[in-house]
Design an enzyme around this catalytic site. Structure first.
Site, PDB file in Angstrom:
ATOM      1  N   ASP A 109       0.748  -1.119   0.169  1.00 11.01           N
ATOM      2  CA  ASP A 109       0.002   0.106  -0.078  1.00 11.01           C
ATOM      3  C   ASP A 109       0.937   1.285   0.172  1.00 11.01           C
ATOM      4  O   ASP A 109       1.576   1.491   0.922  1.00 11.01           O
ATOM      5  CB  ASP A 109      -0.938  -0.161   1.253  1.00 11.01           C
ATOM      6  CG  ASP A 109      -1.794   1.330   1.293  1.00 11.01           C
ATOM      7  OD1 ASP A 109      -1.601   2.207   0.594  1.00 11.01           O
ATOM      8  OD2 ASP A 109      -2.387   1.345   2.550  1.00 11.01           O
ATOM      9  N   LYS A 124       2.591  11.015  -3.312  1.00 16.25           N
ATOM     10  CA  LYS A 124       1.545  10.339  -3.982  1.00 16.25           C
ATOM     11  C   LYS A 124       0.538  11.582  -4.850  1.00 16.25           C
ATOM     12  O   LYS A 124       0.053  11.184  -5.859  1.00 16.25           O
ATOM     13  CB  LYS A 124       0.713   9.720  -3.260  1.00 16.25           C
ATOM     14  CG  LYS A 124      -0.366   8.679  -3.925  1.00 16.25           C
ATOM     15  CD  LYS A 124      -0.827   7.868  -2.677  1.00 16.25           C
ATOM     16  CE  LYS A 124      -1.935   6.890  -3.205  1.00 16.25           C
ATOM     17  NZ  LYS A 124      -2.253   5.961  -2.364  1.00 16.25           N
ATOM     18  N   GLU A 182      -7.148   0.445  -4.671  1.00 15.33           N
ATOM     19  CA  GLU A 182      -7.220   0.254  -3.195  1.00 15.33           C
ATOM     20  C   GLU A 182      -8.845  -0.174  -2.508  1.00 15.33           C
ATOM     21  O   GLU A 182      -8.598  -1.075  -1.722  1.00 15.33           O
ATOM     22  CB  GLU A 182      -6.844   1.852  -2.345  1.00 15.33           C
ATOM     23  CG  GLU A 182      -5.476   2.253  -2.671  1.00 15.33           C
ATOM     24  CD  GLU A 182      -5.193   3.635  -2.535  1.00 15.33           C
ATOM     25  OE1 GLU A 182      -5.990   4.363  -2.036  1.00 15.33           O
ATOM     26  OE2 GLU A 182      -4.178   4.105  -2.727  1.00 15.33           O
ATOM     27  N   ASP A 207     -13.146   5.566   2.919  1.00 14.19           N
ATOM     28  CA  ASP A 207     -11.764   5.430   3.167  1.00 14.19           C
ATOM     29  C   ASP A 207     -11.341   6.973   3.633  1.00 14.19           C
ATOM     30  O   ASP A 207     -11.411   7.966   2.697  1.00 14.19           O
ATOM     31  CB  ASP A 207     -11.056   5.295   1.846  1.00 14.19           C
ATOM     32  CG  ASP A 207      -9.378   5.305   2.123  1.00 14.19           C
ATOM     33  OD1 ASP A 207      -8.914   5.757   3.098  1.00 14.19           O
ATOM     34  OD2 ASP A 207      -8.599   4.685   1.141  1.00 14.19           O
TER      35      ASP A 207
END
Ligand code: AMP
Length: 618
Positions: free
Chosen positions: A24, A87, A187, A211
């Site tokens: 991850d 990211k 994800e 999330d």
């Protein structure tokens, strides 16, 4: 179906049973997991404490690079040398991120709005791919130390909304870290797999994955049919998360204690202590009803009721997103069978309660919400290794397919391990004014330079109407069918000129040869990436030199002699660096020329507008 694994040290093929890890690669934290006797486990660091590696990279003296907790300590003292949230920049051009540049404490280079962003640290330039690779190397080392074995294959997760460029950037980062990336997985898909959802044959269900992390919020609606996950809708907020909960608490204390907001802003030490205490309060209130602490002689307290009223508007925003996602997927709350919770901030009881209320069902929250994505990635890796018999494996393409672009670079259009059949289109343009013909050369392989890959064929798109460089819109489409037949079509969208060929991509290549190509690409990943960076910097510099020349010609009249001379001098410096093999020198020279000419370009634009106004007759 092709399946390879490689022992990098010996350059030999390994047996198929070898471990594939799940990674991850997160905005705030990253982690790695693997299957241990049929159970997914996340790997802890040497201190044995946490499975999380903060996604932070620090560049110290003497080219030292630190990743994770030690790097985090440098955030406050050396922000310009400490990179976080990389990211957010993956696969992005500067034009994409200009709106939130203020957010970064480090220098993001903005010379060309079309090309991918670079980050300047001291005198060097890094791509988000290189920086993410540092995080992946750390995770690779962590698991190799833990298991005492070489790990060279991985599944890496990305947000469901990541586009083609962002996914490719993630693959490239893996390669640079010495990992053969078998698959990029969404994800929310990984999170569902961690709970075993989607592993049964013949399942047909609709899932919501909620999330809420430190800085971002995503809701994804997935459909699972026969082990195939499809993302029906995603929604979210790239700047909403636990950090906002902390800020709400901090603002409350500042207000309650009668502190002047400017004082807190200016007294960095006090501000930082308050922020840390706020986060501590939030975490404690997930378990207790009351929090109390003191900073110097400032007494702070917060009860759960007050905390909940502070964060209620923030939770409301996440639920509004959920409603929008359902609307986009044309579904009702009652259509959703399962709700999976991901991200550290879903530990807050009010978040759990309100999400359960919204979806009117029990939520999946038994696993650690920080680990669930990595655990699911490990399960997906296990499926790919062929260890989960019930799961359908899809046909995939064993090698990447792409075309040659300026400078002999390989531009991957269908990445290796993509599902077949696959159709991908991408737009290109010309690099020379008035260009009429465009050669499209198709290659197969994993190296950055086409000369190291396998040429499958080429054709010429003819009779493009003459236009300035950069204006034609040429769409190249790759269509790969289940028999490995690749159709490549090129079309200039302004004139509709088109041409296509058909190629048998698997023809005349054995599995051993393919495996050898993969080994070579991993062995050469670092030098390849350096060569690519140099060639890209040269291409970009050549474009800038051309534009600077055009600019001087068109706007000589409005430039002072000094401005003219300085622009020419900086262009000459750039020209001389292009001849050298130092990409950082080229980047510095581009940066200098751009910074100098930006205000001149602004002025030129004003003049052009003023002249246009003058010509207007009433
Ligand atoms: P992530 O980005 O998923 O790692 O989430 C990190 C966020 O979760 C941060 O804002 C943390 O403060 C928050 N967090 C971690 N543990 C807890 C907890 N026990 N209660 C509330 N928030 C938490």
């Amino acid at each position: 179906m092709a399946k390879f694994s490689i022992n990098l040290k010996e350059g030999k093929l390994k047996k198929d049973s070898d471990i594939i890890v799940g990674i991850d690669l997160g905005t705030t934290n990253s982690l790695v997991a693997y299957m241990d006797n049929g159970k997914a486990v996340a790997v802890k660091g040497k201190n044995g404490k946490s499975t999380l590696v903060p996604s932070i990279i620090y560049f110290g003296p003497d080219e030292q690079i630190w990743v994770g907790d030690p790097a985090r300590e440098k955030l406050a003292t050396e922000p310009q040398n400490t990179i976080y949230s990389i990211k957010r920049l993956m696969g992005k051009s500067y034009g994409d991120v200009a709106d939130f540049e203020q957010y970064f404490g480090y220098k993001v280079i903005d010379e060309d709005t079309e090309s991918l962003v670079k980050i300047r640290v001291k005198d060097k330039f890094y791509t988000p791919i290189e920086l993410s690779a540092e995080i992946l190397k750390e995770l690779k080392q962590r698991i190799e130390a833990d298991l005492d074995t070489i790990v060279s294959r991985a599944v890496i997760t990305v947000p469901a909304y990541f586009n083609d460029a962002q996914r490719q950037a993630t693959r490239d980062a893996g390669k640079l870290a010495g990992l053969d990336v078998l698959r990029i997985v969404n994800e929310p898909t990984a999170a569902s797999l961690a709970y075993g959802i989607g592993l049964e044959k013949g399942e047909d269900q609709l899932i919501a994955v909620f999330d809420l992390g430190g800085g971002t919020f995503d809701i994804s609606i997935l459909q699972i049919q026969d082990g195939i996950f499809e993302v029906l809708a995603t929604h979210g907020d790239t700047f909403l998360g636990g950090d906002d909960f902390d800020r709400a608490i901090l603002d409350y204390w500042v207000d309650q204690k009668g502190l002047a907001p400017e004082v807190v802003r200016e007294n960095k030490k006090l501000g930082q202590s308050l922020r840390l205490k706020a986060e501590e309060a939030k975490k404690q209130l997930s378990l207790n009803d009351k929090f109390e602490a003191t900073i110097d002689d400032l007494e702070l307290s917060l009860d759960r009721k007050t905390f909940e009223s502070l964060i209620q508007p923030l939770i409301k925003r996440t639920l509004d997103s959920c409603a929008n996602a359902l609307k986009d997927a044309k579904l009702n709350v009652s259509d959703i069978q399962h709700v999976v919770m991901v991200g550290g901030s879903t530990r807050v009881p009010l978040v759990k309660q309100q999400v359960a209320n919204f979806f009117q069902k029990e939520i999946y929250d038994a696993l650690d919400p920080d680990e669930v994505v990595a655990l699911g990635a490990a399960i997906q890796a296990d499926v790919l290794a062929g260890n989960q018999k019930d799961v359908l494996l899809l046909d995939i393409t064993p090698l990447s397919l792409g075309i040659e672009t300026v400078g002999g670079l390989m531009d991957v259009i269908i990445p290796r391990n993509s599902k077949i059949p696959s159709r991908v289109g991408r737009q290109y343009t010309t690099s020379v004014d008035g260009q009429k013909n465009l050669k499209i050369a198709v290659y197969q392989g994993e190296r950055d330079l086409v000369e190291h890959n396998r040429k499958l064929g080429e054709f010429i798109l003819k009779e493009i109407p003459p236009m300035p460089a950069g204006l034609p819109k040429i769409e190249i489409q790759f269509l790969l069918n289940a028999d490995g037949i690749l159709k490549v079509k090129a079309k200039e969208l302004r004139s509709n000129v088109e041409q296509e060929i058909e190629i048998r991509s698997q023809y005349g290549i054995s599995e051993e040869e393919m495996a050898k190509m993969l080994i070579e690409s991993l062995k050469n990943a670092e030098t390849d990436m350096k060569t690519r960076a140099l060639l890209e910097a040269r291409n970009e510099a050549n474009n800038i030199i051309l534009s600077a020349g055009k600019f001087i010609k068109q706007h000589q009249a409005i430039l002072s002699e000094e401005e003219l001379n300085q622009t020419i001098a900086l262009t000459e410096v750039l020209k001389s660096t292009v001849k050298e093999a130092d990409k950082d020198a080229i980047n510095r020279a581009m940066d200098a020329l751009n910074q100098y000419t930006a205000p001149l370009a602004h002025r030129a634009m004003d003049v052009t507008i003023a002249q246009a106004m003058k010509g207007k007759k009433i």
